[in-house]
Design a protein around this motif. Structure first.
Motif, PDB file in Angstrom:
ATOM      1  N   ALA A  48     -19.514 -83.532 -15.450  1.00  0.00           N
ATOM      2  CA  ALA A  48     -18.275 -83.322 -16.633  1.00  0.00           C
ATOM      3  C   ALA A  48     -18.749 -83.029 -18.559  1.00  0.00           C
ATOM      4  O   ALA A  48     -19.763 -84.012 -18.769  1.00  0.00           O
ATOM      5  CB  ALA A  48     -17.112 -83.799 -16.875  1.00  0.00           C
ATOM      6  N   ALA A  49     -19.624 -81.853 -18.668  1.00  0.00           N
ATOM      7  CA  ALA A  49     -19.236 -81.401 -20.631  1.00  0.00           C
ATOM      8  C   ALA A  49     -19.178 -80.247 -21.052  1.00  0.00           C
ATOM      9  O   ALA A  49     -18.851 -79.134 -20.073  1.00  0.00           O
ATOM     10  CB  ALA A  49     -20.985 -81.322 -19.906  1.00  0.00           C
ATOM     11  N   SER A  50     -18.290 -80.521 -22.286  1.00  0.00           N
ATOM     12  CA  SER A  50     -17.559 -79.433 -22.654  1.00  0.00           C
ATOM     13  C   SER A  50     -18.974 -77.896 -23.044  1.00  0.00           C
ATOM     14  O   SER A  50     -18.133 -77.166 -22.871  1.00  0.00           O
ATOM     15  CB  SER A  50     -17.625 -79.694 -23.711  1.00  0.00           C
ATOM     16  N   ALA A  51     -20.460 -78.720 -22.476  1.00  0.00           N
ATOM     17  CA  ALA A  51     -20.939 -77.171 -22.285  1.00  0.00           C
ATOM     18  C   ALA A  51     -21.226 -75.808 -21.388  1.00  0.00           C
ATOM     19  O   ALA A  51     -20.958 -75.390 -20.819  1.00  0.00           O
ATOM     20  CB  ALA A  51     -22.584 -77.718 -21.837  1.00  0.00           C
ATOM     21  N   PHE A  52     -19.919 -76.541 -20.275  1.00  0.00           N
ATOM     22  CA  PHE A  52     -19.564 -75.485 -18.940  1.00  0.00           C
ATOM     23  C   PHE A  52     -18.254 -74.946 -19.297  1.00  0.00           C
ATOM     24  O   PHE A  52     -18.066 -74.746 -18.580  1.00  0.00           O
ATOM     25  CB  PHE A  52     -19.852 -76.755 -18.340  1.00  0.00           C
ATOM     26  N   GLU A  53     -17.738 -75.605 -20.738  1.00  0.00           N
ATOM     27  CA  GLU A  53     -16.528 -74.430 -20.884  1.00  0.00           C
ATOM     28  C   GLU A  53     -16.887 -72.939 -20.196  1.00  0.00           C
ATOM     29  O   GLU A  53     -17.641 -72.838 -21.284  1.00  0.00           O
ATOM     30  CB  GLU A  53     -16.085 -75.164 -22.030  1.00  0.00           C
ATOM     31  N   GLY A  54     -15.675 -72.439 -20.253  1.00  0.00           N
ATOM     32  CA  GLY A  54     -16.040 -70.725 -20.550  1.00  0.00           C
ATOM     33  C   GLY A  54     -17.235 -69.924 -19.556  1.00  0.00           C
ATOM     34  O   GLY A  54     -16.839 -69.126 -19.205  1.00  0.00           O
ATOM     35  N   LEU A  55     -17.446 -71.147 -18.430  1.00  0.00           N
ATOM     36  CA  LEU A  55     -18.890 -70.514 -17.218  1.00  0.00           C
ATOM     37  C   LEU A  55     -18.115 -70.325 -16.221  1.00  0.00           C
ATOM     38  O   LEU A  55     -17.589 -71.789 -16.173  1.00  0.00           O
ATOM     39  CB  LEU A  55     -20.047 -71.742 -18.176  1.00  0.00           C
ATOM     40  N   LEU A  79     -29.778 -80.137  -3.836  1.00  0.00           N
ATOM     41  CA  LEU A  79     -29.519 -80.613  -4.702  1.00  0.00           C
ATOM     42  C   LEU A  79     -27.770 -80.004  -4.891  1.00  0.00           C
ATOM     43  O   LEU A  79     -27.629 -78.921  -5.225  1.00  0.00           O
ATOM     44  CB  LEU A  79     -30.154 -79.819  -6.383  1.00  0.00           C
ATOM     45  N   ALA A  80     -26.999 -81.302  -4.693  1.00  0.00           N
ATOM     46  CA  ALA A  80     -25.440 -80.411  -4.567  1.00  0.00           C
ATOM     47  C   ALA A  80     -24.981 -80.643  -6.095  1.00  0.00           C
ATOM     48  O   ALA A  80     -25.708 -81.971  -5.854  1.00  0.00           O
ATOM     49  CB  ALA A  80     -25.096 -81.327  -3.603  1.00  0.00           C
ATOM     50  N   LEU A  81     -23.989 -79.398  -6.362  1.00  0.00           N
ATOM     51  CA  LEU A  81     -23.699 -79.505  -7.525  1.00  0.00           C
ATOM     52  C   LEU A  81     -22.386 -79.764  -7.874  1.00  0.00           C
ATOM     53  O   LEU A  81     -22.005 -79.180  -7.064  1.00  0.00           O
ATOM     54  CB  LEU A  81     -23.999 -78.985  -8.487  1.00  0.00           C
ATOM     55  N   GLU A  82     -21.730 -80.840  -8.086  1.00  0.00           N
ATOM     56  CA  GLU A  82     -19.756 -81.042  -8.207  1.00  0.00           C
ATOM     57  C   GLU A  82     -20.235 -80.767 -10.752  1.00  0.00           C
ATOM     58  O   GLU A  82     -20.703 -81.696 -11.019  1.00  0.00           O
ATOM     59  CB  GLU A  82     -19.698 -82.166  -8.053  1.00  0.00           C
ATOM     60  N   ILE A  83     -19.982 -79.477 -10.657  1.00  0.00           N
ATOM     61  CA  ILE A  83     -19.339 -79.071 -12.323  1.00  0.00           C
ATOM     62  C   ILE A  83     -18.505 -78.514 -12.139  1.00  0.00           C
ATOM     63  O   ILE A  83     -17.715 -78.379 -12.304  1.00  0.00           O
ATOM     64  CB  ILE A  83     -20.843 -78.449 -12.400  1.00  0.00           C
ATOM     65  N   ARG A  84     -18.185 -79.581 -13.692  1.00  0.00           N
ATOM     66  CA  ARG A  84     -17.009 -79.252 -14.233  1.00  0.00           C
ATOM     67  C   ARG A  84     -17.184 -79.564 -15.722  1.00  0.00           C
ATOM     68  O   ARG A  84     -17.709 -80.040 -16.081  1.00  0.00           O
ATOM     69  CB  ARG A  84     -15.582 -80.069 -14.092  1.00  0.00           C
ATOM     70  N   ALA A  85     -15.947 -78.675 -16.535  1.00  0.00           N
ATOM     71  CA  ALA A  85     -15.810 -78.841 -18.148  1.00  0.00           C
ATOM     72  C   ALA A  85     -14.916 -80.288 -17.783  1.00  0.00           C
ATOM     73  O   ALA A  85     -14.463 -80.810 -17.349  1.00  0.00           O
ATOM     74  CB  ALA A  85     -14.990 -77.263 -18.794  1.00  0.00           C
ATOM     75  N   ASP A  86     -14.918 -80.453 -19.426  1.00  0.00           N
ATOM     76  CA  ASP A  86     -14.707 -81.620 -19.931  1.00  0.00           C
ATOM     77  C   ASP A  86     -12.877 -81.398 -20.075  1.00  0.00           C
ATOM     78  O   ASP A  86     -12.309 -82.613 -19.389  1.00  0.00           O
ATOM     79  CB  ASP A  86     -14.942 -82.091 -21.744  1.00  0.00           C
ATOM     80  N   ASN A  87     -12.349 -80.377 -20.403  1.00  0.00           N
ATOM     81  CA  ASN A  87     -10.907 -80.114 -20.482  1.00  0.00           C
ATOM     82  C   ASN A  87     -10.372 -80.009 -18.702  1.00  0.00           C
ATOM     83  O   ASN A  87      -9.561 -79.251 -18.899  1.00  0.00           O
ATOM     84  CB  ASN A  87     -10.712 -78.725 -20.891  1.00  0.00           C
TER      85      ASN A  87
END
Length: 99
Positions: A48-55, A79-87
């Motif tokens: 989870a990272a703010s860098a992913f917001e809007g993507l 590589l299994a990915l579970e990606i989210r923005a901080d919000n």
């Protein structure tokens, strides 16, 4: 340095995540394509990272894959990915609560 440590370092440097969990799932894939003795071939990344917001999902996956391109070309088979923005809510929290 292990592949897991390299992945953690690169993702931390690139995205400054508020949450990062890198799991070596290689043993679950024993005997499958890409597996090798000693592991470090199959990973799950929860980040989870703010860098992913809007993507969108595809852009997030591309961003992580770009950062880990060298590892993917040199031994990391999956590589299994579970990606989210901080919000965004953590979907794992919902699954645990529903049990």
């Amino acid at each position: 340095m292990s592949t897991k440590e390299i992945i953690v370092g690169k993702l931390t440097s690139a995205f400054s995540p508020s949450y990062l969990n890198v799991i070596d799932e290689s043993e679950k894939h024993r005997g499958h394509g890409g597996w090798k003795e000693g592991g470090e071939t199959h990973f799950r990344v929860q980040i989870a990272a703010s860098a992913f917001e809007g993507l969108n999902r595809l852009a997030r996956h591309r961003a992580v894959n770009d950062v880990l391109a060298e590892e993917l070309a040199n031994g990391v088979h999956a590589l299994a990915l579970e990606i989210r923005a901080d919000n965004e809510p953590d979907p794992r929290a919902t699954r645990v609560a529903d049990v």
